[in-house]
Design a protein around this motif. Structure first.
Motif, PDB file in Angstrom:
ATOM      1  N   CYS A  42       0.836  -1.207   0.000  1.00  0.00           N
ATOM      2  CA  CYS A  42       0.000   0.000   0.000  1.00  0.00           C
ATOM      3  C   CYS A  42       0.866   1.250   0.000  1.00  0.00           C
ATOM      4  O   CYS A  42       0.571   2.233  -0.695  1.00  0.00           O
ATOM      5  CB  CYS A  42      -0.934  -0.010   1.200  1.00  0.00           C
TER       6      CYS A  42
ATOM      7  N   ARG B  84      -5.002  -1.205  -3.724  1.00  0.00           N
ATOM      8  CA  ARG B  84      -5.262   0.225  -3.916  1.00  0.00           C
ATOM      9  C   ARG B  84      -6.531   0.483  -4.714  1.00  0.00           C
ATOM     10  O   ARG B  84      -6.832   1.627  -5.043  1.00  0.00           O
ATOM     11  CB  ARG B  84      -4.067   0.861  -4.647  1.00  0.00           C
TER      12      ARG B  84
ATOM     13  N   GLY C 116       0.931   3.262  -3.430  1.00  0.00           N
ATOM     14  CA  GLY C 116       0.197   4.504  -3.222  1.00  0.00           C
ATOM     15  C   GLY C 116       1.083   5.728  -3.147  1.00  0.00           C
ATOM     16  O   GLY C 116       0.968   6.651  -3.957  1.00  0.00           O
TER      17      GLY C 116
END
Length: 643
Positions: free
Chosen positions: A280, A315, A284
């Motif tokens: 993540c 995501r 991200g």
């Protein structure tokens, strides 16, 4: 000053990393300030990442870490979750997975269809006796079925491992067989350069080599079935459903295999929570992946980039797969057809694009593309500049470096920092990356060993079948006790950017797919004409990669074109067509240490002109080194320069 190829555009949509900084109480912080906070306040940073990414804890952890030093750090102790639950934590609409292949076909799964297939297959696997801690292995091409199989297995708390069908049954079995798997999910073949490569015989041979299998699921036609075997359609057709099983934060998620430089590939084990949080963060904050984005990386199941790419589902992005060869037009066609926002390729692919005379932005409709990331090997300044010029100022063309070992990146790009030719823009958040001298001194603007001086969530739980951790510690912590040494030569600039100069060990790294020498040499040495073989991979100026194999021959035979072709065919058929040596060269002998280990790294150093790096008194036949020195000199002379 290195020229800037890209700068953050004024008025652009707020990057994900800026939203994270604001949520963490550091609005407007420079990247350098954010990075320093991330490595100085480990608990604060990684806790903020977990909160920002809305981790779907079944039971929240007691702490971010248990405070133990590397390599024994435990991340998120007391926490319980499941990777698959994180993927499906929020109802989503639209496409989740899109498959492309060389025929132009594109099979796709919506989010609802993906979840339905995953839960149905999980129920089938459970009925077949697969449970928590069992190993489910895949022998599959890069198609949507592989993603379904992975998510179904880990939703049960089983441990996943995969190999691509580009590997032979022997090579796949040498990896997957270490795990004593309960279930095999195997395909009938894959596409490659306009041909269908039938792997039904390899799948059958692999199945026979795994004696503890209780069940097999077969994808595609042509398989021979029996009472313990299901076809794919049957396996996902049931109406029964299962929910992801919460497991401990450090419960094994998957086993990835190292390249096996001097012996069998080592199985690297990662845990659920560490992977979820790190992926993540990487996807991200660094790659700026958002819900609804279209994400593709050319990869096979043999490479950690397959695992990282699946993480784009975390995501909320659509993941694209490709079953076929990466010909110069192919991946740009995928980008066009899929309206990709993110494309990950190797420097070798960019070089092939240029050599084919293609102009990506002019020849293909790439209007949706925002980020191109280059990884797998060194991206030269010249090729970096060419790619940035071709794709235009709206596309961030960056590069990254990481590894199977941590299934993520140590250094990469970020949409708030300019990109400069031939550099990796930043050290990744949370990664205390440094270049060290042999005396363990941090270096700035000088070449040193890539080290990481604080633990990361995706550092391995350990190696498979390494109960006391001795092999794991020897692999990364022997040279600098308590500090991770990765095996790359790097320079860290005074701006925090990174330049990678190549591997400091003997890993072969062609077109971004890493492979150890053991499998390749074994294929050659099994030929009756070959007494011994040694293969090395060398990064060359201009982004080239030279992989020669040196052989000594039995019975006083001399090497001719027919025998060289036989050696190359053996590697192609038994190991992988992606790792066929560029040249087969007859040598007077293969140098070893005095305990019998092939001197792969010293030979590589000699071939690239680093003769001073070799300790001659440690070589069993030091006079052989002169031969390799002459080969290297001749190669550099014909290439028109030296390193």
């Amino acid at each position: 000053m290195v020229s800037e190829l890209w700068a953050p555009p004024a008025g652009a949509t707020e990057p994900v990393v800026s939203a994270f900084a604001r949520a963490a109480g550091l609005p407007g912080a420079s990247y350098d300030a954010l990075w320093r906070w991330s490595v100085e306040d480990t608990t604060g940073f990684w806790g903020a990442v977990a909160d920002f990414c809305a981790i779907a804890w079944d039971t929240p952890p007691d702490a971010v870490t248990d405070g133990a030093p590397m390599p024994g750090t435990r991340w998120f102790p007391g926490g319980r979750l499941n990777y698959a639950a994180q993927v499906f934590r929020t109802p989503r609409t639209g496409l989740a997975v899109v498959g492309h292949d060389e025929t132009g076909a594109a099979g796709s799964l919506t989010w609802a269809e993906l979840e339905a297939q995953v839960t149905a297959l999980a129920a089938t696997l459970a009925r077949l006796g697969v449970g928590k801690g069992d190993r489910v292995v895949g022998y599959l091409p890069d198609r949507p079925e592989a993603i379904v199989a992975f998510l179904a297995a880990v939703s049960l708390g089983a441990v996943w491992a995969g190999c691509g069908t580009d590997l032979s049954a022997d090579a796949a079995g040498a990896r997957l067989g270490q795990l004593s798997p309960t279930c095999l999910i195997a395909a009938s073949g894959h596409h490659h350069r306009g041909r269908w490569i039938d792997r039904t015989a390899d799948a059958a041979a692999l199945r026979k080599s795994l004696p503890e299998l209780r069940a097999t699921v077969l994808v595609g036609d042509g398989h021979v079935t029996d009472e313990t075997t299901l076809g794919w359609a049957q396996a996902i057709a049931g109406t029964e459903r299962t929910q992801p099983l919460p497991v401990a934060a450090d419960h094994p998620l998957w086993v990835l295999f190292t390249s096996g430089t001097t012996g069998p590939s080592k199985g690297v084990v990662h845990g659920h929570a560490g992977v979820v949080v790190e992926h993540c963060k990487n996807l991200g904050l660094h790659q700026d992946v958002r819900p609804g984005d279209q994400y593709f990386c050319y990869t096979t199941l043999n490479w950690m980039m397959w695992n990282l790419r699946v993480g784009a589902l975390l995501r909320g992005a659509t993941v694209h797969c490709y079953d076929g060869a990466p010909t110069p037009r192919a991946l740009w066609q995928v980008a066009e057809q899929g309206q990709l926002t993110h494309l990950v390729v190797s420097p070798g692919y960019l070089g092939a694009t240029r050599a084919a005379g293609l102009h990506p932005a002019a020849d293909f409709a790439l209007g949706a593309l925002r980020v191109v990331t280059c990884t797998g090997s060194v991206l030269t300044a010249e090729l970096h500049s060419w790619a940035a010029e071709q794709l235009g100022p709206e596309v961030l063309v960056g590069s990254s470096t990481g590894g199977t070992d941590v299934v993520s990146a140590f250094a990469g790009s970020v949409p708030t920092v300019p990109i400069r030719a031939g550099e990796i823009a930043v050290r990744c958040l949370g990664v205390n990356l440094q270049a060290w001298s042999p005396a363990a001194e941090p270096l700035v603007d000088e070449v040193g060993e890539l080290v990481v001086v604080a633990s990361l969530p995706t550092m391995p739980l350990g190696f498979w079948n390494d109960p006391d951790g001795s092999r794991y510690r020897a692999a990364y912590f022997e040279d600098f006790p308590g500090v991770w040494r990765h095996g790359d030569w790097i320079t860290v600039s005074d701006r925090g950017s990174v330049v990678v100069h190549g591997r400091s060990d003997a890993t072969l790294n062609r077109n971004g797919i890493r492979m150890g020498s053991a499998d390749i040499c074994q294929a050659a040495e099994d030929l009756p004409e070959v007494a011994e073989a040694l293969v090395v991979g060398i990064e060359e100026p201009g982004g080239g990669y030279w992989m020669p194999m040196f052989v000594t021959l039995a019975g006083g035979r001399d090497l001719d074109n027919d025998l060289a072709a036989t050696v190359q065919a053996a590697v192609r058929d038994r190991v992988s067509p992606r790792h066929v040596p560029d040249e087969v060269i007859q040598a007077p002998g293969i140098p070893h240490t005095r305990t019998g280990k092939k001197l792969e790294v010293p030979v590589k150093n000699i071939l690239i002109g680093r003769t001073g790096a070799v300790q001659r008194d440690a070589v069993d036949e030091p006079e052989l080194l002169s031969f390799y020195q002459r080969v290297g000199e001749d190669r550099r002379r014909t290439r028109g320069g030296s390193r």
